[in-house]
Design a protein around this motif. Structure first.
Motif, PDB file in Angstrom:
ATOM      1  N   ASN A 189      33.715  78.391  17.394  1.00 43.62           N
ATOM      2  CA  ASN A 189      33.896  77.121  16.670  1.00 43.62           C
ATOM      3  C   ASN A 189      35.288  76.911  16.098  1.00 43.62           C
ATOM      4  O   ASN A 189      35.592  75.835  15.572  1.00 43.62           O
ATOM      5  N   ILE A 190      36.152  77.912  16.163  1.00 42.22           N
ATOM      6  CA  ILE A 190      37.436  77.805  15.459  1.00 42.22           C
ATOM      7  C   ILE A 190      38.307  76.691  16.027  1.00 42.22           C
ATOM      8  O   ILE A 190      38.938  75.931  15.272  1.00 42.22           O
TER       9      ILE A 190
ATOM     10  N   ILE B 284      41.369  88.724  14.056  1.00 39.67           N
ATOM     11  CA  ILE B 284      41.255  87.418  13.409  1.00 39.67           C
ATOM     12  C   ILE B 284      39.898  87.203  12.747  1.00 39.67           C
ATOM     13  O   ILE B 284      39.805  86.629  11.669  1.00 39.67           O
ATOM     14  N   PHE B 285      38.827  87.718  13.370  1.00 38.22           N
ATOM     15  CA  PHE B 285      37.490  87.386  12.887  1.00 38.22           C
ATOM     16  C   PHE B 285      36.752  88.540  12.196  1.00 38.22           C
ATOM     17  O   PHE B 285      35.752  88.300  11.521  1.00 38.22           O
ATOM     18  N   GLN B 286      37.223  89.787  12.365  1.00 41.05           N
ATOM     19  CA  GLN B 286      36.426  90.913  11.889  1.00 41.05           C
ATOM     20  C   GLN B 286      37.168  91.913  11.010  1.00 41.05           C
ATOM     21  O   GLN B 286      36.550  92.534  10.137  1.00 41.05           O
ATOM     22  N   CYS B 287      38.444  92.111  11.216  1.00 39.28           N
ATOM     23  CA  CYS B 287      39.165  93.195  10.556  1.00 39.28           C
ATOM     24  C   CYS B 287      39.059  93.095   9.025  1.00 39.28           C
ATOM     25  O   CYS B 287      39.358  92.053   8.429  1.00 39.28           O
TER      26      CYS B 287
ATOM     27  N   ILE C 115      32.532  78.868   7.847  1.00 34.99           N
ATOM     28  CA  ILE C 115      32.571  80.116   8.604  1.00 34.99           C
ATOM     29  C   ILE C 115      33.271  79.885   9.949  1.00 34.99           C
ATOM     30  O   ILE C 115      32.967  78.925  10.667  1.00 34.99           O
ATOM     31  N   ILE C 116      34.223  80.772  10.290  1.00 34.07           N
ATOM     32  CA  ILE C 116      34.912  80.646  11.570  1.00 34.07           C
ATOM     33  C   ILE C 116      34.403  81.705  12.533  1.00 34.07           C
ATOM     34  O   ILE C 116      34.174  82.856  12.169  1.00 34.07           O
TER      35      ILE C 116
ATOM     36  N   LEU D 126      39.937  81.217   3.424  1.00 39.14           N
ATOM     37  CA  LEU D 126      39.972  80.164   4.447  1.00 39.14           C
ATOM     38  C   LEU D 126      38.592  79.564   4.649  1.00 39.14           C
ATOM     39  O   LEU D 126      38.439  78.332   4.698  1.00 39.14           O
ATOM     40  N   GLU D 127      37.567  80.412   4.741  1.00 39.91           N
ATOM     41  CA  GLU D 127      36.211  79.930   5.035  1.00 39.91           C
ATOM     42  C   GLU D 127      35.613  79.147   3.870  1.00 39.91           C
ATOM     43  O   GLU D 127      34.704  78.334   4.077  1.00 39.91           O
TER      44      GLU D 127
END
Length: 313
Positions: free
Chosen positions: A278-279, A254-257, A273-274, A267-268
């Motif tokens: 904080n998401i 979800i955050f790195q791939c 930034i997610i 999205l960001e």
């Protein structure tokens, strides 16, 4: 019992016929992973008390068929009332060693005919499995200790069997008292979920946002993630199928791939930034952000699923 008496009697079956029926009703799971529990130091736990034993013993139902040990609940009630230390020594040895005896996991199987259908087929029977009452009593002691007395307007929501439940109630002070932030922070299990949900009260009192199949995968870390599938024996390696990480966890996907980098950037640009920290706050603070983030999670997991299926892992 009247309903059972009206059913047809179980016919005489040959050994191979019975074996086929049992194996069909209870298929073997070859991918189960044994997770040995280390012994627990005595100073870390409080032993069960006589009061806890007696309270649990009173909940045992009478006139119920026993398990393989043939010890009925009535006998255990008598022992608990007259010689409680016999049971306490045994149960406290279980929690001290961190074990639940294998013999208490063995069930006595009785096949009850439904009175219709081909008697040689598994669908013609209703299985009745009976566990040793001695093991059931230990489970009831645990139930009594960990049970939360909740008001009628309160529900408990659990996301996975290894994650502490979240309490939602109209009376948030009561819910917060029952499941305090300190207990959540100190809990060793479900640490991924704790990173996402640092504030349980804010989560349980949110005004919008329904959980779906994909957001639940993000919250639990259980789902279309190679590391999770590897842990349950569904894949041979935990690596990302897109080749940019050795461990493909929910955090990585979800955050790195890099595969989902363009969608993440889009999205960001809207929500900022997610991060794991904080998401959920972003989702709770804005219904629009909830929909956007939930849609992002659903889209990438939907796209990833067929790619996972196509790779041998």
């Amino acid at each position: 019992m009247k309903k059972l008496r009206t059913r047809g009697t179980t016919p005489e079956l040959k050994e191979e016929q019975m074996d086929h029926i049992v194996k069909t009703l209870f298929p073997a799971h070859t991918n189960s992973i044994a997770r040995p529990t280390p012994p627990i130091a005595e100073e870390q736990i409080e032993p069960f008390t006589v009061d806890e034993l007696l309270k649990a013993a009173k909940t045992l139902k009478r006139k119920k068929a026993p398990g393989p040990d043939n010890i009925p609940s009535e006998v255990l009630k008598v022992i608990a009332e007259n010689r409680p230390q016999i049971l306490l020594d045994m149960y406290n040895a279980c929690i001290t060693s961190g074990t639940f005896p294998d013999t208490w996991k063995v069930q006595r199987l009785v096949l009850i005919s439904k009175g219709k259908g081909d008697p040689l087929t598994p669908s013609a029977y209703r299985p009745l499995c009976m566990l040793d009452t001695t093991g059931k009593l230990l489970e009831k002691i645990y139930d009594e200790i960990f049970h939360l007395d909740m008001p009628e307007d309160t529900t408990i929501v659990g996301y996975a069997d290894d994650i502490v439940a979240v309490i939602t109630a109209r009376n948030t002070e009561y819910a917060q008292r029952k499941l305090t932030q300190e207990r959540w922070t100190a809990e060793e299990r479900g640490r991924w979920t704790a990173r996402l949900l640092p504030n349980l009260v804010a989560w349980s009192t949110r005004k919008h946002g329904d959980l779906d199949y994909y957001v639940t995968q993000m919250l639990t870390g259980h789902g279309y993630f190679a590391a999770f599938l590897y842990s349950i024996g569904k894949r041979k390696v935990a690596r990302c199928i897109y080749g940019d990480a050795e461990i493909d966890s929910a955090e990585h996907t979800i955050f790195q791939c890099e595969k989902f980098g363009p969608a993440r950037i889009c999205l960001e640009e809207v929500v900022g930034i997610i991060t794991p920290e904080n998401i959920i706050t972003k989702m709770i603070d804005s219904e629009a952000a909830w929909k956007l983030i939930a849609g992002f999670v659903e889209n990438i997991l939907r796209a990833k699923k067929p790619d996972l299926d196509e790779t041998a892992g």
